[in-house]
Write a protein that holds these residues in place. Structure first.
Motif, PDB file in Angstrom:
ATOM      1  N   GLU A   1     -70.011   6.495  46.871  1.00 44.71           N
ATOM      2  CA  GLU A   1     -70.968   6.849  48.302  1.00 44.71           C
ATOM      3  C   GLU A   1     -70.643   8.441  48.357  1.00 44.71           C
ATOM      4  N   ARG A   2     -69.520   9.039  48.505  1.00 49.08           N
ATOM      5  CA  ARG A   2     -69.065  10.146  48.462  1.00 49.08           C
ATOM      6  C   ARG A   2     -69.708  11.295  47.437  1.00 49.08           C
ATOM      7  N   LEU A   3     -69.841  10.697  46.323  1.00 50.09           N
ATOM      8  CA  LEU A   3     -70.204  11.381  45.094  1.00 50.09           C
ATOM      9  C   LEU A   3     -71.919  11.056  45.011  1.00 50.09           C
ATOM     10  N   GLU A   4     -72.696  10.198  45.697  1.00 50.74           N
ATOM     11  CA  GLU A   4     -73.818   9.799  45.360  1.00 50.74           C
ATOM     12  C   GLU A   4     -74.171   9.509  44.259  1.00 50.74           C
ATOM     13  N   VAL A   5     -73.481   8.674  43.605  1.00 49.49           N
ATOM     14  CA  VAL A   5     -73.667   8.003  42.025  1.00 49.49           C
ATOM     15  C   VAL A   5     -73.894   6.888  41.862  1.00 49.49           C
ATOM     16  N   SER A   6     -74.240   6.371  40.717  1.00 53.49           N
ATOM     17  CA  SER A   6     -74.364   4.834  40.453  1.00 53.49           C
ATOM     18  C   SER A   6     -72.699   4.495  40.086  1.00 53.49           C
ATOM     19  N   ALA A   7     -72.362   3.051  40.033  1.00 47.86           N
ATOM     20  CA  ALA A   7     -71.098   2.719  39.652  1.00 47.86           C
ATOM     21  C   ALA A   7     -70.934   3.088  38.370  1.00 47.86           C
ATOM     22  N   ALA A   8     -71.908   3.035  37.263  1.00 45.97           N
ATOM     23  CA  ALA A   8     -71.847   3.318  35.974  1.00 45.97           C
ATOM     24  C   ALA A   8     -71.529   4.796  35.700  1.00 45.97           C
ATOM     25  N   THR A   9     -72.097   5.590  36.528  1.00 43.17           N
ATOM     26  CA  THR A   9     -71.808   7.031  36.369  1.00 43.17           C
ATOM     27  C   THR A   9     -70.457   7.505  36.854  1.00 43.17           C
ATOM     28  N   LEU A  10     -69.976   6.747  38.010  1.00 40.28           N
ATOM     29  CA  LEU A  10     -68.799   7.001  38.525  1.00 40.28           C
ATOM     30  C   LEU A  10     -67.568   6.649  37.456  1.00 40.28           C
ATOM     31  N   LYS A  11     -67.870   5.295  36.708  1.00 39.82           N
ATOM     32  CA  LYS A  11     -67.079   4.878  35.830  1.00 39.82           C
ATOM     33  C   LYS A  11     -66.861   5.883  34.695  1.00 39.82           C
ATOM     34  N   ARG A  12     -67.830   6.233  34.087  1.00 39.16           N
ATOM     35  CA  ARG A  12     -67.887   7.260  33.102  1.00 39.16           C
ATOM     36  C   ARG A  12     -67.019   8.635  33.436  1.00 39.16           C
ATOM     37  N   ASP A  13     -67.429   9.016  34.779  1.00 42.79           N
ATOM     38  CA  ASP A  13     -66.820  10.379  35.245  1.00 42.79           C
ATOM     39  C   ASP A  13     -65.354  10.157  35.219  1.00 42.79           C
ATOM     40  N   ILE A  14     -64.669   8.825  35.813  1.00 38.86           N
ATOM     41  CA  ILE A  14     -63.371   8.725  35.871  1.00 38.86           C
ATOM     42  C   ILE A  14     -62.814   8.459  34.480  1.00 38.86           C
ATOM     43  N   ARG A  15     -63.376   7.917  33.649  1.00 36.17           N
ATOM     44  CA  ARG A  15     -62.718   7.806  32.214  1.00 36.17           C
ATOM     45  C   ARG A  15     -62.947   9.457  31.557  1.00 36.17           C
ATOM     46  N   TYR A  16     -63.755  10.011  31.682  1.00 37.08           N
ATOM     47  CA  TYR A  16     -63.703  11.471  31.010  1.00 37.08           C
ATOM     48  C   TYR A  16     -62.720  12.360  31.976  1.00 37.08           C
ATOM     49  N   LEU A  17     -62.460  12.120  33.165  1.00 37.92           N
ATOM     50  CA  LEU A  17     -61.344  12.936  33.922  1.00 37.92           C
ATOM     51  C   LEU A  17     -60.147  12.427  33.346  1.00 37.92           C
ATOM     52  N   ARG A  18     -59.857  11.199  33.198  1.00 33.57           N
ATOM     53  CA  ARG A  18     -58.477  10.719  32.607  1.00 33.57           C
ATOM     54  C   ARG A  18     -58.478  10.847  31.303  1.00 33.57           C
TER      55      ARG A  18
END
Length: 325
Positions: free
Chosen positions: A28-45
């Motif tokens: 909600e804070r990032l205003e993204v879909s669940a799939a996009t958030l998962k990709r961003d978390i994987r990329y960051l990690r």
């Protein structure tokens, strides 16, 4: 918000959190879909090394409190990504009006957007990195078009080739398989009917090229890959010899970190560095050896050692003659 902004925001949320941040809260804070958030978390990690921990009980994420403090780098490109994007931007700027003119504008926009994905403006990124061509030789655009078209469409060509070795033009029929951009210049790997073998042709030395009505002689990928990668440099073909080169300790500080060939063998011996590379044609190898002057010695084979020695003696005589005048 673009990816760079999202990653900055995600990093800020995780760094400030004392407890795991629920997945839905992050989304909600990032205003993204669940799939996009998962990709961003994987990329960051996985790609940026962020110490992200997942808490199954809270279905949330946080930074590992026992890990060293993590900060995002300013630009998130590795060397090959940055080189590719900047080279693409420069190549697009150099394109003359033509058939793809209407597509160049949107493509330029996409490349510049990617350059800006690292959190910096594209102009700033481009101004801080410079790509310098080395010994670039200008070719004929029409010839390039004929050769590239024949390569992509698997069609034979009749060419007039003015080779540097013999310095005389000659007519050949070639079956082009692969365009190669090597040391800032273009070459085509093709089967030559005259030589009845695979040959490498510099595009800037092709004086004319015309399609011919002949059956195209195919070449399997394995044979072509072996021809391209078996020996040192652009003079391709099956390696016939191994060059054994011994560099002084001072010059080895650079050479020991260089890749001359995928199959090279390097080792330190009595303070010097010995490099072994396979080759089929010594011309380019000799030029690379000569640029190191007294800091390298050809140990083997004897024919290569003699060739380099003769060039060095000839150069020494030329300087001696000049000083005498």
């Amino acid at each position: 918000m673009n990816r760079a902004d999202r990653l900055f925001h995600l990093h800020g949320l995780l760094r400030a959190a004392r407890h795991p941040v629920h997945f839905d809260t992050l989304r909600e804070r990032l205003e993204v879909s669940a799939a996009t958030l998962k990709r961003d978390i994987r990329y960051l990690r996985d790609h940026m090394g962020a110490p992200i921990l997942y808490d199954r009980q809270y279905n949330g994420y946080r930074y590992d409190p026992h890990a060293p403090e993590f900060e995002l780098p300013g630009i998130w490109f590795n060397d090959t990504e940055l080189h590719a994007l900047l080279a693409m931007e420069q190549l697009l700027d150099a394109v003359q009006p033509g058939l793809i003119g209407t597509s160049i504008g949107p493509l330029k926009t996409k490349v510049r957007k990617l350059l800006g994905e690292g959190g910096q403006h594209a102009d700033l990124v481009a101004s801080r990195v410079s790509l310098q061509p080395m010994a670039l030789r200008r070719g004929n655009d029409a010839i390039f078009g004929q050769v590239s078209g024949a390569t992509f469409n698997a069609r034979p060509l009749s060419v007039t080739y003015h080779g540097r070795e013999r310095d005389t033009p000659g007519d050949r029929t070639i079956h082009p398989y692969r365009l190669v951009h090597y040391r800032d210049n273009w070459y085509v790997i093709a089967y030559c009917d005259k030589a009845q073998d695979l040959r490498t042709f510099a595009l800037d030395r092709i004086r004319q090229a015309q399609p011919v009505s002949l059956d195209f002689r195919a070449c399997d990928d394995r044979t072509l890959a072996h021809h391209l990668g078996a020996s040192f440099g652009i003079f391709t073909g099956a390696a016939r010899e191994w060059a054994v080169l011994r560099f002084t300790a001072e010059r080895a500080r650079w050479v020991a970190d260089e890749s001359w060939h995928p199959d090279q063998i390097g080792r330190w011996e009595a303070g010097a560095f010995e490099l072994q590379v396979p080759y089929s044609d010594p011309r380019e190898l000799v030029m690379d050896i000569l640029k190191y002057g007294p800091d390298v010695e050809v140990i083997a084979p004897e024919a290569l050692r003699k060739m380099v020695g003769e060039r060095l003696h000839a150069a020494a005589r030329r300087y001696s003659e000049d000083s005498a005048h």
